[in-house]
Write a protein that holds these residues in place. Structure first.
Motif, mmCIF file in Angstrom:
data_model
loop_
_atom_site.group_PDB
_atom_site.id
_atom_site.type_symbol
_atom_site.label_atom_id
_atom_site.label_comp_id
_atom_site.label_asym_id
_atom_site.label_seq_id
_atom_site.Cartn_x
_atom_site.Cartn_y
_atom_site.Cartn_z
ATOM 1 N N HIS A 14 -46.547 -2.924 -69.834
ATOM 2 C CA HIS A 14 -46.754 -1.477 -69.858
ATOM 3 C C HIS A 14 -45.415 -0.765 -70.049
ATOM 4 O O HIS A 14 -44.344 -1.372 -69.974
ATOM 5 N N PHE A 39 -57.124 -2.782 -66.898
ATOM 6 C CA PHE A 39 -56.346 -1.740 -67.574
ATOM 7 C C PHE A 39 -55.941 -0.642 -66.605
ATOM 8 O O PHE A 39 -54.855 -0.086 -66.687
ATOM 9 N N ALA A 66 -57.165 4.364 -68.642
ATOM 10 C CA ALA A 66 -56.913 3.137 -69.394
ATOM 11 C C ALA A 66 -58.128 2.214 -69.425
ATOM 12 O O ALA A 66 -58.230 1.353 -70.311
ATOM 13 N N VAL A 125 -50.638 0.722 -72.031
ATOM 14 C CA VAL A 125 -50.827 -0.663 -71.583
ATOM 15 C C VAL A 125 -50.923 -1.600 -72.776
ATOM 16 O O VAL A 125 -51.403 -1.226 -73.846
ATOM 17 N N ASN A 154 -52.816 5.075 -76.789
ATOM 18 C CA ASN A 154 -52.111 3.953 -76.176
ATOM 19 C C ASN A 154 -51.173 3.283 -77.168
ATOM 20 O O ASN A 154 -50.105 2.787 -76.815
#
Lengths: 466, 342, 222
Positions: free
Chosen positions: A153, A74, B315, A85, B89
């Protein structure tokens, strides 16, 4: 006349501007696309790396693919730009094993990825994203079924990088343009220096100075300097010719003036009215002759040294009729039978200038009037042939002897007829004008049967081709 | 006549009255109200025109609210960092463009959408009783050794988070597992000691206070330190080998019905005033290095040295919410926790 | 008759005064444009003889000024250069006749007479030439004050010749006048000319044939 048609600097500037505009458009489009490509390449490699990292973590347990998604994958996917992502792992049947990309991977995409890795710009809930999918032929103890790894992404990093690359290219290009402009300006200044030098040189010359230029010039200006020199050369020749002509003319004028002077001096010394009268008659005749001579000299000078008017399509018949009409009205024609043969009805076009054609016809008539006795018949005519038209003037005067005919064209030649008034310039003028019109002059005479002069012009087609 | 009177009344009403028509602001938070009460009070004081509605809730409920509530909450605060990250996200947050947001340290924010605004070390807590019987643990290895050497004494007296019942607990264990494979030895040892799994730090602290537990692992330092002030028999130990640091993450919801008020609230959280209140009046540590107060990240660093390991806001957190990874983790947890059981 | 001469050469000006005065004219001579302009603005003249090359400008500008203000005084242009362009320009600007230097005095006198005759006709409609007189109003022709009875075609021919007395009248112009366009052959004209000639025999005027050009009513020197 000299019309200032912009400056060289401006013209070169305009060319530079045009080149910059065309080249610039091309370069910038190229820079833009290549920046996009470069950014995509850079970021696509991150997708590939992330995909590889995930692939490493795939294992098979009990006939099922099991992935312990590495956190690093990630990090790689998100990049420095903190992209959002997306990933999904699909089993052989297209079911999602794990991931957060529900619904984005269509069957088409899945099938495409079976044969080759797929790169695609797609959208995830309205957000544009870049997708990378590939199929992994995993080998396991129980199964060899393939799984698909899809990663993606958002695009802010690509956009930022592409923008950055593009603006860098843009600023390089702008700097180059400015530098080029500067160099060009300097180059123009340097290149124009010889022109300024030449101008200075010409400006400093006296008005009468027609000697060749003595200057150092670059190759490109050699032609111009040469042309200038040729012009000076022609001017020198022209001045020479004009001087010679002026000398000739003044000599010609001096002769009758001397006669006038001596005649009047003689008359003044005399006390007898008969002598005065005779002298006055001579003075009158001589002055008329002199003024005609002056007129003819002027005509000749005009013909030889001036460019007056531009030749055009002229109806020779109309000019002839006009001129004969004008002469028939003059006192000088009152004692002759001056006439015009019936002319063709259609116009007869020749290439020429009206003034010189009139001058020619006038001189022909004048000659005929002067060298024939009163009461002679003088007839002008036009005859049309296939592609020529012939102007004829005929008289029934005494004519000229054959050996004198050839010399008639020369100026100041009176064909041996010293007795009659006239300068001998008439036929020379006619000849000059005929040459100007690509016409041929012929003089035909049988002594005792008058003189016949013809001028054959090339005939223009009736219809104006234009 | 009535209308004329009304108009007169309206025109006489000072404009202040209009401004005071309060804008509601709905904050959904996994953060105890009583802990942050001074912070909320300070905000109200600075923004009397905003009617703050603060709901504290469990991390799982907060996450559910963020995903499904209609109308959505304006601001979402949670200590379940991976879930917060997953929501951002997904695109559930909106960007905060303010000076405070821009100046916020990079390691404590993501995409300028979600911000870690507290700095809370994860600690080991034990009773004084423990110290009477053995050397209290100062590192993870110490705790492991203690559990193995005093297995009988500690059996039933160890507590920690339930990885299934608490998002925070799960996150902490995942992070522990990332740092050292020996974490699983610790889990096995805790399993052998018949560890009690609790859903909140508060429950663990209660158990420690009433003597049910002697030692608790992976408690929220902020709560524990606050608690220890009033409970002298409770000792808070920041692990000396490494100490995880947890951050509460806050974001403005994409569909926030009151975005302006939400921005004001976020700006306050990130502002010097907010952080000062945080550091001075609550047990939550401030993230900003230049904020002075008893509870600041800087002060903690001065005390513990460079062994603080904040759970990174990036992330990689998303890996923790990957269902398959979670399954795998829980499978291993369940295996390890029973592995030493007789 | 009052004549204005604009000529800068004193010799020519003098001969013009001497040559035109005896015709019964008062002659005033100016050597520069500005003086001539002032004179024309303040008094009436019956004819202007205008030299083109003058010390303070081109005579054509004065001609243009005269015509621009609607003054129809006849103007005869003199110039040293027999340039067609100048002649055409002069006629275009409204000059009535044109004479190139050097000219003979009798020719100038003839032209001036013709112009004055035409100028006079603007007040007196009758056309006169020597002993001939034609009144367009009544259609009456008199020769030495005796009435000539002319049939219509001969009358038309007489008028055509008288209108341009002393000048060549082109055949085509007379044919058009007598027969309209393309109605009769050229021989018909010759017929009427010969009839008129007979009538004019011994009268002091005659009709001269100019071959290929036309006819001219002129004084008969015999």
């Amino acid at each position: 006349m000299i019309v200032v048609d912009g400056t060289l600097k401006r013209r070169l500037g305009a060319w530079l501007l045009a080149a910059v505009a065309v080249l610039g458009t091309f370069l910038l489009v190229e820079a833009y696309t290549s920046a996009q490509r470069a950014a995509d390449r850079a970021f696509d490699s991150q997708l590939e790396a992330a995909s590889l990292t995930i692939a490493e973590a795939i294992q098979w347990q009990d006939g099922q693919p099991v992935v312990e998604i590495p956190a690093a994958a990630f990090q790689i996917l998100a990049t420095d730009q903190q992209e959002r992502v997306f990933y999904t792992i699909l089993d052989t049947g297209g079911r999602e094993v794990t991931g957060n990309l529900d619904g984005v991977i269509t069957d088409d995409l899945r099938q495409a990825a079976q044969s080759a890795a797929v790169w695609k710009f797609a959208t995830y809930h309205g957000t544009p994203i870049r997708l990378y999918g590939r199929e992994l032929k995993s080998a396991g103890w129980e199964s060899v079924e393939p799984v698909q790894i899809w990663v993606g992404h958002t695009l802010s990093g690509r956009d930022a990088l592409a923008r950055d690359l593009f603006f860098r290219a843009l600023s390089r290009f702008v700097a180059m343009v400015i530098l080029t402009g500067l160099l060009m300006w300097l180059a123009i200044r340097t290149a124009l220096r010889p022109v300024r030098r030449l101008r200075q040189l010409i400006r400093q010359r006296d008005a009468d100075d027609v000697s060749p230029l003595n200057a150092q010039v670059p190759g490109e200006l050699y032609d111009m300097a040469e042309t200038l020199n040729a012009l000076f050369e022609r001017q020198r020749e022209g001045r020479g010719a004009l001087l010679r002509f002026t000398a000739d003319a003044s000599h010609q004028l001096k002769t009758p003036l001397t006669g006038l002077q001596s005649t009047s001096e003689l008359a003044l010394q005399s006390d007898r009215p008969e002598d005065w009268r005779r002298a006055l008659q001579i003075v009158h005749d001589s002055s008329a002759r002199t003024s005609r001579l002056a007129g003819q000299l002027l005509s000749l000078a005009r013909l030889r040294h001036a460019d007056e008017g531009t030749p055009g399509r002229i109806d020779l018949a109309a000019v002839l009729r006009d001129t004969v009409m004008e002469w028939a009205e003059r006192d000088a024609a009152q004692h002759h039978d001056l006439g015009l043969a019936p002319l063709p009805d259609t116009p007869l076009f020749v290439q020429g200038e009206p003034w010189s054609l009139r001058e020619m016809i006038g001189n022909l008539i004048d000659n005929a009037l002067r060298y024939t006795p009163a009461g002679s018949v003088i007839t002008l005519d036009l005859e049309r042939a296939a592609d020529t038209v012939t102007l004829t003037i005929e008289d029934n005067g005494p004519g000229v002897s054959r050996d004198l005919l050839d010399r008639l064209h020369q100026p100041f030649e009176r064909a041996g007829r010293q007795d009659t008034e006239g300068s001998g310039l008439g036929l020379a003028i006619v000849d000059s004008i005929a040459r100007r019109h690509q016409a041929t002059l012929t003089v035909h005479s049988e002594p005792g049967h008058g003189l016949r002069v013809t001028v054959r012009f090339p005939l223009l087609p009736e219809e104006d081709p234009a | 006549m009535m209308r004329a009177l009304l108009l007169l009344l309206l025109s006489l009403m000072p404009s202040v009255l209009w401004a005071q028509a309060p804008t509601p602001l709905h904050v959904e938070a996994a953060l105890d109200r009583q802990v942050v009460a001074p912070l909320l009070a300070r905000f109200q004081q600075l923004h009397p025109d905003i009617d703050l509605r603060y709901h504290d809730n469990s991390t799982l409920n907060v996450d559910k609210q963020a995903r499904d509530a209609d109308p959505a909450p304006d601001v979402v605060i949670s200590s379940a960092m991976p879930w917060q990250m997953a929501r951002v996200n997904e695109g559930l947050a909106q960007r905060l463009d303010s000076a405070a947001a821009r100046n916020w340290p990079d390691w404590a924010k993501w995409r300028n959408e979600v911000f870690g605004f507290t700095f809370e070390p994860i600690v080991t807590v034990y009773r004084l009783d423990l110290a009477r019987h053995m050397m209290p643990p100062t590192t993870h290895a110490d705790l492991h050794t203690l559990l193995k050497t005093h297995q009988d004494l500690l059996r039933g007296r160890v507590t920690t988070y339930s990885p299934t019942g608490s998002g925070v607990g799960y996150t902490l264990f995942q992070q522990d597992a990332r740092y050292s494979p020996r974490f699983w030895d610790l889990v096995a040892a805790m399993g052998a000691a018949q560890v009690s799994l609790e859903n909140t730090t508060r429950n663990m602290l209660k158990g420690l206070t009433d003597g049910t537990y002697w030692v608790g692992y992976n408690l929220l330092g902020s709560y524990a330190m606050h608690w220890a002030r009033s409970h002298p028999d409770i000792i808070v130990q920041i692990p000396q080998d490494y100490a995880l640091v947890m951050m509460r993450m806050a974001f403005i919801h994409r569909d926030a019905p009151h975005p302006a008020a939400a921005r004001a609230f976020m700006d306050f959280l990130l502002s010097e005033a907010g952080q000062k209140t945080l550091a001075g009046s609550t047990p939550l540590f401030s993230v900003l290095p230049d904020v002075v107060g008893p509870y600041t990240a800087q002060r903690l660093r001065d005390q513990v040295g460079e062994r603080l390991y904040p759970i990174p806001i990036n992330a990689s957190l998303l890996a923790f919410v990957d269902p398959m990874r979670r399954d795998a983790f829980m499978k291993r947890w369940n295996r390890e926790i029973r592995i030493l059981n007789p | 008759m009052r004549l204005l001469i604009v000529e800068d050469d004193p010799l020519i000006a003098d001969s013009l005064t001497q040559g035109l005065g005896p015709l019964g004219n008062t002659v005033e001579v100016f050597t520069v444009l500005s003086e001539a302009r002032a004179a024309l603005a303040h008094s009436h003249f019956d004819l202007v003889v205008l030299d083109l090359g003058l010390p303070d400008g081109n005579g054509l500008t004065l001609l243009a000024e005269i015509r621009r203000r609607g003054d129809a005084t006849p103007v005869l242009i003199l110039t040293a250069r027999d340039g067609v362009a100048e002649r055409v320009q002069g006629l275009d600007l409204g000059a009535d006749d044109y004479l190139a230097k050097p000219f003979s005095l009798p020719e100038l006198q003839a032209r001036v007479r013709a112009l004055l005759r035409r100028s006079q006709q603007r007040t007196d409609n009758r056309l006169r030439f020597g002993p001939l007189c034609f009144d367009p109003a009544s259609g009456e022709v008199t020769l030495h004050d005796e009435r000539l009875d002319l049939p219509p075609r001969e009358l038309g021919l007489m008028e055509g010749l008288l209108l341009h007395a002393g000048r060549i009248v082109p055949r085509e112009q007379l044919i058009d006048r007598l027969f309209g366009f393309g109605e009769a052959g050229p021989n018909a004209l010759d017929l009427y000319i010969s009839r008129l000639r007979k009538r004019l025999q011994g009268s002091g005027v005659r009709i001269r044939t100019l071959r290929g050009l036309g006819y001219r009513l002129e004084d008969d020197p015999t």
